[in-house]
Design a protein around this motif. Structure first.
Motif, PDB file in Angstrom:
ATOM      1  N   GLY A   1       9.751  -7.955 -25.012  1.00  0.00           N
ATOM      2  CA  GLY A   1      10.078  -6.554 -24.461  1.00  0.00           C
ATOM      3  C   GLY A   1       9.176  -5.984 -23.394  1.00  0.00           C
ATOM      4  N   THR A   2       7.960  -6.588 -23.290  1.00  0.00           N
ATOM      5  CA  THR A   2       7.103  -5.961 -22.170  1.00  0.00           C
ATOM      6  C   THR A   2       7.410  -6.571 -20.890  1.00  0.00           C
ATOM      7  N   ARG A   3       6.916  -6.022 -20.031  1.00  0.00           N
ATOM      8  CA  ARG A   3       7.099  -6.293 -18.479  1.00  0.00           C
ATOM      9  C   ARG A   3       5.851  -6.908 -17.752  1.00  0.00           C
ATOM     10  N   LEU A   4       6.110  -8.150 -17.317  1.00  0.00           N
ATOM     11  CA  LEU A   4       5.170  -8.929 -16.493  1.00  0.00           C
ATOM     12  C   LEU A   4       5.335  -8.426 -14.884  1.00  0.00           C
ATOM     13  N   GLU A   5       4.676  -7.744 -14.221  1.00  0.00           N
ATOM     14  CA  GLU A   5       4.520  -7.409 -12.994  1.00  0.00           C
ATOM     15  C   GLU A   5       3.864  -8.284 -12.168  1.00  0.00           C
ATOM     16  N   VAL A   6       5.027  -9.324 -11.692  1.00  0.00           N
ATOM     17  CA  VAL A   6       4.482 -10.561 -11.145  1.00  0.00           C
ATOM     18  C   VAL A   6       3.759 -10.277  -9.749  1.00  0.00           C
ATOM     19  N   PHE A   7       4.494  -9.439  -9.036  1.00  0.00           N
ATOM     20  CA  PHE A   7       4.048  -8.951  -7.564  1.00  0.00           C
ATOM     21  C   PHE A   7       3.366  -7.623  -7.432  1.00  0.00           C
ATOM     22  N   GLY A   8       3.008  -7.228  -8.524  1.00  0.00           N
ATOM     23  CA  GLY A   8       2.228  -5.859  -8.613  1.00  0.00           C
ATOM     24  C   GLY A   8       3.379  -4.699  -8.927  1.00  0.00           C
ATOM     25  N   SER A   9       2.867  -3.480  -8.400  1.00  0.00           N
ATOM     26  CA  SER A   9       3.858  -2.495  -8.715  1.00  0.00           C
ATOM     27  C   SER A   9       3.607  -1.546  -7.723  1.00  0.00           C
ATOM     28  N   GLY A  10       4.813  -0.686  -7.678  1.00  0.00           N
ATOM     29  CA  GLY A  10       4.590   0.656  -6.733  1.00  0.00           C
ATOM     30  C   GLY A  10       5.002   0.580  -5.282  1.00  0.00           C
ATOM     31  N   GLY A  11       5.425  -0.677  -4.822  1.00  0.00           N
ATOM     32  CA  GLY A  11       5.749  -1.041  -3.367  1.00  0.00           C
ATOM     33  C   GLY A  11       6.799  -0.315  -2.947  1.00  0.00           C
ATOM     34  N   GLY A  12       7.952  -0.104  -3.898  1.00  0.00           N
ATOM     35  CA  GLY A  12       9.070   0.542  -3.561  1.00  0.00           C
ATOM     36  C   GLY A  12       8.886   1.854  -3.319  1.00  0.00           C
ATOM     37  N   GLN A  13       8.320   2.647  -4.374  1.00  0.00           N
ATOM     38  CA  GLN A  13       7.927   4.260  -4.228  1.00  0.00           C
ATOM     39  C   GLN A  13       7.122   4.520  -3.003  1.00  0.00           C
ATOM     40  N   THR A  14       6.131   3.313  -2.722  1.00  0.00           N
ATOM     41  CA  THR A  14       5.180   3.830  -1.681  1.00  0.00           C
ATOM     42  C   THR A  14       6.085   3.639  -0.325  1.00  0.00           C
ATOM     43  N   VAL A  15       6.796   2.926  -0.113  1.00  0.00           N
ATOM     44  CA  VAL A  15       7.756   2.514   0.945  1.00  0.00           C
ATOM     45  C   VAL A  15       8.690   3.968   1.183  1.00  0.00           C
ATOM     46  N   ALA A  16       9.364   4.228   0.158  1.00  0.00           N
ATOM     47  CA  ALA A  16      10.324   5.511   0.124  1.00  0.00           C
ATOM     48  C   ALA A  16       9.267   6.889   0.494  1.00  0.00           C
ATOM     49  N   GLY A  17       8.117   6.923  -0.121  1.00  0.00           N
ATOM     50  CA  GLY A  17       7.349   8.176   0.251  1.00  0.00           C
ATOM     51  C   GLY A  17       6.938   8.132   1.813  1.00  0.00           C
ATOM     52  N   ARG A  18       6.353   6.934   2.150  1.00  0.00           N
ATOM     53  CA  ARG A  18       5.940   6.930   3.655  1.00  0.00           C
ATOM     54  C   ARG A  18       7.153   7.108   4.752  1.00  0.00           C
ATOM     55  N   LEU A  19       8.356   6.301   4.337  1.00  0.00           N
ATOM     56  CA  LEU A  19       9.455   6.878   5.183  1.00  0.00           C
ATOM     57  C   LEU A  19       9.999   8.459   5.101  1.00  0.00           C
ATOM     58  N   SER A  20       9.956   8.857   3.907  1.00  0.00           N
ATOM     59  CA  SER A  20      10.239  10.280   3.793  1.00  0.00           C
ATOM     60  C   SER A  20       9.291  11.322   4.836  1.00  0.00           C
ATOM     61  N   LYS A  21       7.778  10.690   4.775  1.00  0.00           N
ATOM     62  CA  LYS A  21       7.205  11.362   5.489  1.00  0.00           C
ATOM     63  C   LYS A  21       7.371  11.278   7.438  1.00  0.00           C
ATOM     64  N   THR A  22       7.496   9.760   7.416  1.00  0.00           N
ATOM     65  CA  THR A  22       7.674   9.545   8.805  1.00  0.00           C
ATOM     66  C   THR A  22       9.117  10.240   9.477  1.00  0.00           C
ATOM     67  N   LEU A  23      10.064  10.128   8.612  1.00  0.00           N
ATOM     68  CA  LEU A  23      11.394  10.519   9.145  1.00  0.00           C
ATOM     69  C   LEU A  23      11.448  12.050   9.202  1.00  0.00           C
ATOM     70  N   GLY A  24      10.911  12.730   8.101  1.00  0.00           N
ATOM     71  CA  GLY A  24      10.995  14.095   7.873  1.00  0.00           C
ATOM     72  C   GLY A  24      12.321  14.319   7.098  1.00  0.00           C
ATOM     73  N   THR A  25      12.604  13.273   6.129  1.00  0.00           N
ATOM     74  CA  THR A  25      13.829  13.593   5.391  1.00  0.00           C
ATOM     75  C   THR A  25      13.679  12.928   3.999  1.00  0.00           C
ATOM     76  N   ASP A  26      14.210  13.110   3.070  1.00  0.00           N
ATOM     77  CA  ASP A  26      14.236  12.558   1.728  1.00  0.00           C
ATOM     78  C   ASP A  26      14.688  11.141   1.808  1.00  0.00           C
ATOM     79  N   VAL A  27      13.749  10.148   1.431  1.00  0.00           N
ATOM     80  CA  VAL A  27      14.404   8.606   1.581  1.00  0.00           C
ATOM     81  C   VAL A  27      13.847   8.513   0.030  1.00  0.00           C
ATOM     82  N   PRO A  28      14.948   8.364  -0.816  1.00  0.00           N
ATOM     83  CA  PRO A  28      14.859   8.091  -2.220  1.00  0.00           C
ATOM     84  C   PRO A  28      14.723   6.514  -2.460  1.00  0.00           C
ATOM     85  N   LEU A  29      14.040   6.275  -3.819  1.00  0.00           N
ATOM     86  CA  LEU A  29      13.828   4.719  -4.078  1.00  0.00           C
ATOM     87  C   LEU A  29      15.090   4.902  -5.195  1.00  0.00           C
ATOM     88  N   LEU A  30      16.186   4.069  -4.719  1.00  0.00           N
ATOM     89  CA  LEU A  30      17.349   3.832  -5.144  1.00  0.00           C
ATOM     90  C   LEU A  30      17.525   3.163  -6.401  1.00  0.00           C
TER      91      LEU A  30
END
Length: 377
Positions: free
Chosen positions: A290-319
């Motif tokens: 039941g545990t999760r192995l983060e093979v490629f690390g973590s947080g990349g999706g949220q990082t991209v969503a946050g940076r694009l929200s700032k760059t574009l000036g609009t909310d870009v969610p992590l879907l």
């Protein structure tokens, strides 16, 4: 004693027969050449769209089955023919809404198709897998969906959807193959297996333009475009040809991939498009305990969503975050998206949730007719 069948009753029955490629009643698109009744025998003339129509047997069986539903019909004889040049011209005009020349229907006033261009900064993040599964999930939910494989050099949609053969040609119009209730077109349907596509910018633009204008997509609810990685010629062409398309960015949790994916979304600044959200693929591998192995690390999706929200000036969610799932890879190799082959798997559940989020969104007013007539003073 059963009532004698009539021509009118048989034609009404034939109106229930849907052409497998065009998805319209055969009576509506001029395929029924004649109907005659001789006692309990129905003689039906059918004009196929092309000489080598791949759906000949299915159409024949569907016509016979429909005719036999009419009370009093005991036997059916079907006489097959082929549409004349004039008939095909009329059919093409009908399918194009009365316009004889090819047009990009998605840019016409009043068109309600939602268009999502699935993009990534680099290859290998599972962009095509996401595209194929979103399309299949939307179709399962009853939406009319099309996929344009815009990855001219690295096409993979035909294999992932299990599409075989070429689109049917109706002179200068193409009828797209349908798999899992999804209409799909790819350059991979036209080149021999193993042969590379070696094209430069103008040819790439023309290919995308032809796929949009020459293909009979019908009345779609959603069109998905599987873009090649990066921000090159095709991404620019799509922005020019489909200015109202929204970008869906796919990334992995890895920080290096996230940085590149951010640039794929930031192209919206130059093209005046919007970014609908981010999907993080290969988010983790679920273990037996039941545990999760983060093979490629973590947080990349949220990082991209946050940076694009700032760059574009609009909310870009992590879907959504799609876990690593061997069933997803196996399903793609077999030509059946995992949302169909293993709908309860973790990857399928995550992808279906993203699909439902996208189809639940309201289309904006851009490009739509408001039904308002200016008044001169």
């Amino acid at each position: 004693m059963d009532a004698m069948p009539t021509v009118e009753l048989i034609r009404d029955a034939l109106a229930t027969v849907i052409d497998p490629e065009i998805r319209r009643p055969i009576t509506e698109i001029g395929m029924v050449r004649s109907v005659d009744v001789d006692g309990d025998l129905a003689v039906i003339g059918i004009d196929l769209t092309t000489q080598g129509c791949p759906m000949r047997e299915r159409i024949t069986s569907d016509v016979e089955a429909a005719a036999r539903t009419v009370s009093g019909v005991e036997d059916v004889r079907i006489e097959l023919g082929v549409m004349s040049e004039e008939q095909r011209l009329e059919l093409r005009s009908t399918l194009r809404g009365g316009k004889p020349e090819p047009i990009i229907q998605f840019t016409q006033p009043g068109n309600m198709t939602r268009i999502y261009a699935v993009a990534s900064g680099k290859g290998g993040v599972g962009k095509s897998t996401v595209t194929a599964n979103l399309a299949a999930a939307m179709a399962q939910d009853g939406f009319k969906v099309g996929v344009l494989d815009a990855d001219i050099f690295g096409f993979s949609i035909p294999g992932m959807l299990g599409v075989e053969g070429q689109p049917t040609r109706l002179d200068d119009m193409l009828l797209p193959p349908i798999a899992h209730e999804v209409k799909a077109v790819s350059i991979g349907m036209f080149v021999p297996e193993g042969q590379p596509v070696v094209w430069r910018g103008p040819m790439l633009h023309r290919a995308i333009e032809q796929f949009l204008a020459d293909v009979f997509w019908g009345d779609l609810d959603v069109l998905l475009l599987d873009l090649p990685p990066g921000t090159g010629d095709i991404a620019i062409s799509v922005a020019q040809l489909l200015p109202h398309a929204e970008i869906l960015v796919v990334t992995t949790p890895q920080s290096a991939a996230a940085g590149v994916a951010e640039r794929a979304g930031a192209i919206a600044v130059q093209t005046s498009q919007s970014v609908v959200g981010v999907v993080e693929n290969m988010a983790w591998l679920e273990q037996a305990d039941g545990t999760r192995l983060e093979v490629f690390g973590s947080g990349g999706g949220q990082t991209v969503a946050g940076r694009l929200s700032k760059t574009l000036g609009t909310d870009v969610p992590l879907l959504g975050q799609v876990p690593l799932d061997i069933t997803a890879r196996e399903a793609g190799d077999a030509g059946t998206p995992v949302v169909i082959s293993d709908p309860d798997s973790p990857a399928a559940s995550a992808l279906r949730a993203v699909a439902r989020t996208l189809t639940a969104r309201q289309r904006g007013l851009a490009g739509r007719s408001l039904g308002v007539t200016p008044v001169k003073r």
